[in-house]
Write an enzyme that holds these catalytic residues in place. Structure first.
Site, PDB file in Angstrom:
ATOM      1  N   GLY A 166       0.816  -1.221   0.000  1.00 37.01           N
ATOM      2  CA  GLY A 166       0.000   0.000   0.000  1.00 37.01           C
ATOM      3  C   GLY A 166       0.837   1.253   0.000  1.00 37.01           C
ATOM      4  O   GLY A 166       2.062   1.220  -0.200  1.00 37.01           O
ATOM      5  N   GLY A 188       2.601   4.689   1.553  1.00 37.99           N
ATOM      6  CA  GLY A 188       3.190   5.164   2.809  1.00 37.99           C
ATOM      7  C   GLY A 188       4.555   4.564   3.091  1.00 37.99           C
ATOM      8  O   GLY A 188       5.039   3.695   2.363  1.00 37.99           O
ATOM      9  N   ILE A 216       5.694   2.633   5.553  1.00 36.85           N
ATOM     10  CA  ILE A 216       5.820   1.248   6.034  1.00 36.85           C
ATOM     11  C   ILE A 216       5.812   0.267   4.852  1.00 36.85           C
ATOM     12  O   ILE A 216       6.750  -0.533   4.719  1.00 36.85           O
ATOM     13  CB  ILE A 216       4.691   0.899   7.039  1.00 36.85           C
ATOM     14  N   GLU A 230      -2.630  -2.865  -6.146  1.00 35.81           N
ATOM     15  CA  GLU A 230      -3.486  -1.719  -6.488  1.00 35.81           C
ATOM     16  C   GLU A 230      -2.619  -0.601  -7.063  1.00 35.81           C
ATOM     17  O   GLU A 230      -2.767  -0.187  -8.182  1.00 35.81           O
ATOM     18  CB  GLU A 230      -4.174  -1.265  -5.207  1.00 35.81           C
ATOM     19  N   LEU A 285      -4.501   3.874  10.794  1.00 34.55           N
ATOM     20  CA  LEU A 285      -4.420   5.001  11.733  1.00 34.55           C
ATOM     21  C   LEU A 285      -4.574   4.508  13.168  1.00 34.55           C
ATOM     22  O   LEU A 285      -3.896   4.970  14.061  1.00 34.55           O
ATOM     23  CB  LEU A 285      -5.498   6.041  11.386  1.00 34.55           C
ATOM     24  N   GLY A 295      -8.367   0.213  -1.384  1.00 36.00           N
ATOM     25  CA  GLY A 295      -8.492  -1.222  -1.636  1.00 36.00           C
ATOM     26  C   GLY A 295      -7.978  -2.065  -0.492  1.00 36.00           C
ATOM     27  O   GLY A 295      -7.683  -3.245  -0.681  1.00 36.00           O
ATOM     28  N   LYS A 353       1.831  11.211  16.610  1.00 40.89           N
ATOM     29  CA  LYS A 353       1.980  12.545  17.222  1.00 40.89           C
ATOM     30  C   LYS A 353       3.127  12.569  18.242  1.00 40.89           C
ATOM     31  O   LYS A 353       2.921  12.815  19.447  1.00 40.89           O
ATOM     32  CB  LYS A 353       0.678  13.009  17.881  1.00 40.89           C
TER      33      LYS A 353
HETATM   34  N1  COA Z   1      -4.714   9.473  15.956  1.00 35.77           N
HETATM   35  C1  COA Z   1      -4.521  10.731  15.545  1.00 35.77           C
HETATM   36  N2  COA Z   1      -3.709  11.061  14.514  1.00 35.77           N
HETATM   37  C2  COA Z   1      -3.061  10.070  13.899  1.00 35.77           C
HETATM   38  C3  COA Z   1      -3.206   8.725  14.283  1.00 35.77           C
HETATM   39  C4  COA Z   1      -4.061   8.444  15.366  1.00 35.77           C
HETATM   40  N3  COA Z   1      -4.257   7.195  15.782  1.00 35.77           N
HETATM   41  N4  COA Z   1      -2.431   7.971  13.480  1.00 35.77           N
HETATM   42  C5  COA Z   1      -1.818   8.787  12.626  1.00 35.77           C
HETATM   43  N5  COA Z   1      -2.201  10.057  12.872  1.00 35.77           N
HETATM   44  C6  COA Z   1      -1.785  11.236  12.143  1.00 35.77           C
HETATM   45  C7  COA Z   1      -0.275  11.291  11.959  1.00 35.77           C
HETATM   46  O1  COA Z   1       0.371  11.933  13.024  1.00 35.77           O
HETATM   47  C8  COA Z   1      -0.177  12.075  10.677  1.00 35.77           C
HETATM   48  O2  COA Z   1      -0.414  13.459  10.975  1.00 35.77           O
HETATM   49  P1  COA Z   1       0.380  14.624  10.237  1.00 35.77           P
HETATM   50  O3  COA Z   1      -0.078  14.515   8.800  1.00 35.77           O
HETATM   51  O4  COA Z   1      -0.091  15.835  10.937  1.00 35.77           O
HETATM   52  O5  COA Z   1       1.825  14.279  10.426  1.00 35.77           O
HETATM   53  C9  COA Z   1      -1.367  11.607   9.870  1.00 35.77           C
HETATM   54  O6  COA Z   1      -2.321  11.135  10.837  1.00 35.77           O
HETATM   55  C10 COA Z   1      -1.044  10.486   8.885  1.00 35.77           C
HETATM   56  O7  COA Z   1      -0.437   9.415   9.575  1.00 35.77           O
HETATM   57  P2  COA Z   1       0.710   8.544   8.892  1.00 35.77           P
HETATM   58  O8  COA Z   1       1.012   7.447   9.818  1.00 35.77           O
HETATM   59  O9  COA Z   1       1.844   9.410   8.436  1.00 35.77           O
HETATM   60  O10 COA Z   1      -0.047   8.039   7.590  1.00 35.77           O
HETATM   61  P3  COA Z   1       0.508   7.330   6.278  1.00 35.77           P
HETATM   62  O11 COA Z   1       0.922   8.326   5.294  1.00 35.77           O
HETATM   63  O12 COA Z   1       1.470   6.244   6.614  1.00 35.77           O
HETATM   64  O13 COA Z   1      -0.849   6.684   5.747  1.00 35.77           O
HETATM   65  C11 COA Z   1      -3.001   5.715   6.073  1.00 35.77           C
HETATM   66  C12 COA Z   1      -1.552   5.800   6.550  1.00 35.77           C
HETATM   67  C13 COA Z   1      -3.683   4.657   6.899  1.00 35.77           C
HETATM   68  C14 COA Z   1      -3.700   7.033   6.224  1.00 35.77           C
HETATM   69  C15 COA Z   1      -2.986   5.297   4.555  1.00 35.77           C
HETATM   70  O14 COA Z   1      -2.282   4.089   4.397  1.00 35.77           O
HETATM   71  C16 COA Z   1      -4.382   5.118   4.010  1.00 35.77           C
HETATM   72  O15 COA Z   1      -5.001   6.080   3.627  1.00 35.77           O
HETATM   73  N6  COA Z   1      -4.892   3.860   3.957  1.00 35.77           N
HETATM   74  C17 COA Z   1      -6.265   3.564   3.543  1.00 35.77           C
HETATM   75  C18 COA Z   1      -6.349   2.914   2.214  1.00 35.77           C
HETATM   76  C19 COA Z   1      -5.507   1.718   1.996  1.00 35.77           C
HETATM   77  O16 COA Z   1      -4.964   1.094   2.894  1.00 35.77           O
HETATM   78  N7  COA Z   1      -5.368   1.373   0.733  1.00 35.77           N
HETATM   79  C20 COA Z   1      -4.611   0.227   0.333  1.00 35.77           C
HETATM   80  C21 COA Z   1      -3.748   0.296  -0.786  1.00 35.77           C
HETATM   81  S1  COA Z   1      -3.035   1.785  -1.456  1.00 35.77           S
END
Ligand code: COA
Length: 435
Positions: free
Chosen positions: A218, A220, A222, A241, A316, A339, A364
């Site tokens: 996906g 990001g 990780i 995807e 998240l 997806g 955070k």
């Molecule tokens: N509570 C509050 N804020 C949170 C949080 C929580 N539990 N977890 C993360 N955050 C905040 C982070 O601090 C960060 O804030 P910032 O933008 O101010 O720095 C923001 O939310 C994003 O977190 P991050 O861990 O950097 O996200 P990421 O870029 O690694 O993306 C998802 C993670 C889950 C958002 C992303 O993978 C996604 O949209 N997934 C849904 C769709 C999916 O999985 N598709 C599959 C194939 S592409």
């Protein structure tokens, strides 16, 4: 040659194309690089001039600003936005209730378009026309084929710099209502920052992945770290995807050759790509890459035809029963379901399949635990607890599938950040989860 004549006949400026959109039209565009930047600008200009009224636009992971998201109150009578997956450009307007959100899982979107949506206008960016009169939809399969079937008006921006994907949906010049020309470099996704936490998580997951596995990674840092940790593997396959840079890296270093795939052996399969210029150059005219419609690529039954499917996605937050939220912070949409569930299900049904949902234990600056007794009020459940499999943080892997509530709670607490374990244990006891 006759196609060139049709092309010239339909060619106009982006402003002239935008002027053709009737009032009260429902306009649609597809994900990321399928969005036509110059046409978006022309639509914005019509709103600024107050010459477009009562239109709606439905968009997906917006890359270019639209006034319905940036100034939704001012332009409410001109254009109303709906997102199917929020980006930084749309999140605020959706969060304030000034733009809408359409719940969906990605593989099902074409069915939603077919069955529920009135598609008046489809706007899309494509690669230059080939000698047979076809435009490749470049690096996007996604929903476009469905929009092309359903739209009453197809407005195309021909970007000289859009790669030509040999196996991707195409649109013929005869089907197009009008076209404009553009010549701009595609936006690139900045490389993910791999810190110690993401590298640890990447290595933990890589240890579980056998040679010959078929990967979905996906978006990001990780999933990218997992990709980078797989360079010593052999015969990996890619059915994903989003095509990512780490996958190109795996192909170019010889770790991925798609040789063990039951479907599309020898080919890299994705439904869209977004990454570096190196990736766009790799896709261009490359017969080993196919970018296909999402209702095929992300269909769990398609995914499961390959053995040893490994899917890696981020989240998240997760509650102690295993409900995963990857799309909202409380009731505020942050992104979308995308997806994720499609691949969790596909991996579940694949022989030898594994699905990982991985994230740092805290957010955070270490102040919030992403493993929680309950999801935040209003949080959307992206992957339900009945289908969730492996959860990973920098402290280890918690296997949830086939485990009871109390086994799950214990496993999740053991991979939570040490600063939050006592608190989680206390809450778990109160909830009767520590049998
Ligand atoms: N509570 C509050 N804020 C949170 C949080 C929580 N539990 N977890 C993360 N955050 C905040 C982070 O601090 C960060 O804030 P910032 O933008 O101010 O720095 C923001 O939310 C994003 O977190 P991050 O861990 O950097 O996200 P990421 O870029 O690694 O993306 C998802 C993670 C889950 C958002 C992303 O993978 C996604 O949209 N997934 C849904 C769709 C999916 O999985 N598709 C599959 C194939 S592409």
């Amino acid at each position: 040659m006759q196609f060139q004549a049709v092309y010239e006949e339909k060619k106009m400026s982006a402003a002239e194309m935008a002027a053709r959109i009737p009032d009260a039209s429902h306009i649609f565009s597809d994900i990321f690089l399928a969005q036509p930047k110059t046409l978006y600008e022309a639509i914005n200009n019509r709103c600024l001039a107050d010459s477009m009224r009562s239109c709606t636009i439905t968009t997906y992971l917006d890359l270019y600003p639209l006034v319905c998201y940036t100034e939704p109150i001012r332009f409410a009578k001109n254009l109303q936005g709906t997102s199917v997956f929020c980006s930084a450009l749309t999140r605020k307007a959706v969060g304030q209730g000034l733009a809408d959100y359409l719940p969906n899982t990605y593989w099902d979107q074409p069915a939603l378009i077919r069955e529920y949506l009135d598609v008046d206008v489809f706007v899309v960016s494509v690669s230059p026309m080939d000698s047979h009169g076809y435009f490749s939809l470049g690096v996007t399969g996604s929903d476009s084929a469905e929009y092309l079937k359903k739209a009453k008006m197809i407005l195309v921006e021909v970007n000289q710099q859009m790669p030509y994907c040999a196996e991707a949906p195409k649109v013929h010049v005869s089907e197009v209502t009008a076209l404009c020309e553009a010549d701009y470099a595609l936006p690139v996704l900045p490389p993910a920052k791999l810190d110690a936490v993401s590298t640890t998580i990447g290595n933990l997951i890589a240890e579980q992945i056998p040679d010959g596995a078929c990967l979905q990674l996906g978006i990001g840092s990780i999933p990218d770290a997992v990709g980078m940790a797989l360079k010593s593997k052999r015969h990996l396959g890619i059915h994903t995807e989003m095509l990512t840079d780490s996958m190109i890296e795996l192909i170019e270093c010889g770790a991925a050759d798609n040789s063990c795939k039951a479907i599309h052996p020898g080919k890299t399969i994705a439904t869209f790509a977004y990454g570096s210029k190196r990736m766009y150059d790799y896709i261009d005219h490359n017969p080993s890459v196919a970018i296909l419609p999402v209702d095929y690529v992300n269909n769990p039954y398609t995914i499961a035809q390959n053995d040893n499917v490994v899917s890696v996605n981020a989240a998240l937050e997760i509650d102690l029963s295993g409900q995963v939220c990857a799309e909202s912070i409380g009731n505020h949409m942050f992104s979308g379901s995308g997806g994720q569930l499609d691949y969790v299900r596909g991996a579940l049904m694949s022989r030898g399949g594994l699905s990982f949902i991985a994230f740092p234990s805290t957010a955070k600056g270490g102040t919030i635990s992403k493993i929680k007794p309950f999801l935040a009020p209003g949080a959307g459940v992206t992957t339900g607890r009945n289908e969730v499999d492996m959860i990973v943080t920098e402290y280890g892997i918690a296997k949830l599938r086939g485990r009871t509530f109390s086994q799950r709670a214990k496993a999740l607490i053991s991979i939570a950040h040490p600063n939050f374990r006592d608190e989680l244990l206390f809450e778990a006891r109160k909830m009767g989860l520590m049998l």
